[in-house]
Scaffold this active site. Structure first.
Site, PDB file in Angstrom:
ATOM      1  CG  ASN A 280      -6.438  -2.659 -14.731  1.00 24.40           C
ATOM      2  OD1 ASN A 280      -5.990  -3.114 -13.694  1.00 24.40           O
ATOM      3  ND2 ASN A 280      -6.662  -1.359 -14.908  1.00 24.40           N
TER       4      ASN A 280
ATOM      5  CG  HIS B 150     -11.864  -7.420 -11.306  1.00 25.94           C
ATOM      6  ND1 HIS B 150     -11.612  -6.082 -11.497  1.00 25.94           N
ATOM      7  CD2 HIS B 150     -10.750  -7.924 -10.717  1.00 25.94           C
ATOM      8  CE1 HIS B 150     -10.395  -5.792 -11.040  1.00 25.94           C
ATOM      9  NE2 HIS B 150      -9.856  -6.895 -10.568  1.00 25.94           N
TER      10      HIS B 150
ATOM     11  NE  ARG C 292      -9.036  15.899   6.521  1.00 35.22           N
ATOM     12  CZ  ARG C 292      -9.226  16.473   7.704  1.00 35.22           C
ATOM     13  NH1 ARG C 292      -8.181  16.762   8.462  1.00 35.22           N
ATOM     14  NH2 ARG C 292     -10.426  16.774   8.112  1.00 35.22           N
TER      15      ARG C 292
END
Ligand code: NAD
Ligand code: GLY
Length: 369
Positions: free
Chosen positions: A253, A260, A129
């Site tokens: 981005n 992409h 975790r």
């Protein structure tokens, strides 16, 4: 003897903790310097260095030997390539951690480019975790972008970086001298992300790049160090404002939604991430021009600077429907609407779905069969 050169240190402020980005030269080749830089950020006794089969022969030994004096150090060497940025590689990291009975005290060190960095970070985010990790980025792209800001993850067959977590490193050590062994095509891929910062944030930085790209391409490490510092400062400022990308961070981005599509459609690893972003930024600029924001001259300037960086300005042939379908998987899609980062002018970017989608199809159709 080559002396290590210290360029600068910046601080990234995040919700979990603040951490430094140290920018140096020659730390990788001086026997102890790289280890000395990272050692203070290793909490417990256990260290797993994650690298790949290309970077390991270049930079692993000095780091491993020196850290082994102080810590229990193990190494996980992954296959090299974007096509291995997947769950199988993550399992390899978990297997190495489990085999050593490493626990929550372990620190993972990512030694490599963005692929190693993103995967090591994701393994660190998920093992027990969440355990600590350190980034030692060895490509220009990872030094200016992926090692900073805590985006970690892997690809899915149908989409780039679809599985991951936000998980911040304890420190980032960017050694400019590692760029001496980087293939020229990879250097250019990093330059694409550097140009991205200029296009979305700062027109004066674009002017600086137009003057300094030749020196960067010729591997002038001091000039590259200055560019890395500027980009890391831009990124640190954005991450401090919007760590989880609910606003301004999305602007980083720019070109990526188009890019992409290229990376996914062409098969991971065939177009480098930076190359796909370069061609994607041209498509985003062309759409911005069609909307009436960018001028013809501004788009021409963007193409010229990308060419100066030896980057592609034309995407491969992709059918419009295929491209739109792949864009539909983008993480910025909201209420079924494709949202894109577009330029109002150079240095002024916006995230928007407020454009005529016919214009998007027009841009895509220029590059379909
Ligand atoms: P990469 O990690 O594949 O490295 C490029 C190539 O250079 C590889 O073959 C690698 O083995 C080799 N290499 C690395 N360092 C070297 C050195 N010093 N000398 C010689 N060879 C070396 O690619 P990259 O461009 O560094 O990173 C691309 C990845 O980063 C993509 O998966 C992309 O999605 C991701 N990315 C993530 C973020 C983020 O915020 N997390 C941002 C941008 C990109
Ligand atoms: N590379 C985009 C980001 O870190 O947000």
């Amino acid at each position: 003897m080559t002396m290590p050169v210290f360029y600068d240190a910046l601080t990234v402020h995040t919700q979990s903790h603040d951490y430094p980005i140290v920018i140096t030269e020659n730390a990788a080749i001086e026997n102890s310097s790289m280890a000395q830089q990272v050692a203070p950020y290793i909490g417990g006794q256990q260290v797993l260095i994650v690298t790949n089969e290309t970077v390991a022969p270049l930079y692993l030994k000095a780091l491993e030997d020196e850290l082994s004096v102080q810590f229990t150090v193990r190494v996980c060497v992954l296959p090299d390539g974007e096509q291995y940025k997947n769950q199988t590689s993550i399992d390899q990291i978990y297997d190495a951690l489990m085999a050593e009975h490493f626990n929550r005290d372990v620190t993972l060190i990512a030694l490599g480019g963005g692929v190693v960095g993103d995967m090591t970070g994701f393994a660190a985010a998920s093992f027990m975790r969440g355990v600590n990790f350190i980034q030692i980025p060895t490509t220009l792209l990872s030094q200016v972008d992926s090692s900073v800001g805590g985006k970690t993850g892997i690809n899915h067959a149908q989409g780039k970086n679809m599985i991951g977590a936000f998980w911040q490193p304890q420190m980032v050590l960017a050694d400019m001298s590692t760029l001496k062994t980087l293939p020229a095509r990879e250097l250019s891929a990093g330059i694409a992300e550097i140009i991205k910062y200029a296009l979305i944030m700062d027109e004066t930085f674009l002017t600086w790049l137009e003057a300094n790209l030749p020196a960067m391409m010729a591997l002038d490490l001091a000039v590259l160090g200055e560019a890395v510092k500027r980009c890391c400062q831009y990124k640190a400022d954005v991450v401090a404002q919007d760590e989880r990308e609910s606003g301004v961070r999305a602007l980083l981005n720019f070109g990526h939604t188009f890019g992409h599509v290229i990376e996914t459609n062409e098969g991971y690893g065939n177009w480098l991430h930076g190359e796909a972003v370069a061609a994607g930024m041209v498509q985003a600029a062309e759409l911005s021009q069609k909307i009436g924001w960018l001028t013809h001259d501004e788009v021409a300037r963007i193409k010229r600077v990308l060419i100066l960086g030896n980057l592609p300005i034309t995407p491969p042939v992709i059918e419009v429907e295929t491209a739109l379908n792949l864009m539909g998987h983008d993480k910025k899609v909201k209420h079924g609407q494709i949202r894109l980062i577009l330029l109002k002018s150079i240095g002024d970017a916006v995230l928007t779905n407020d454009f005529d989608h016919e214009l998007l199809s027009e841009v895509l159709s220029q590059y379909s069969a």
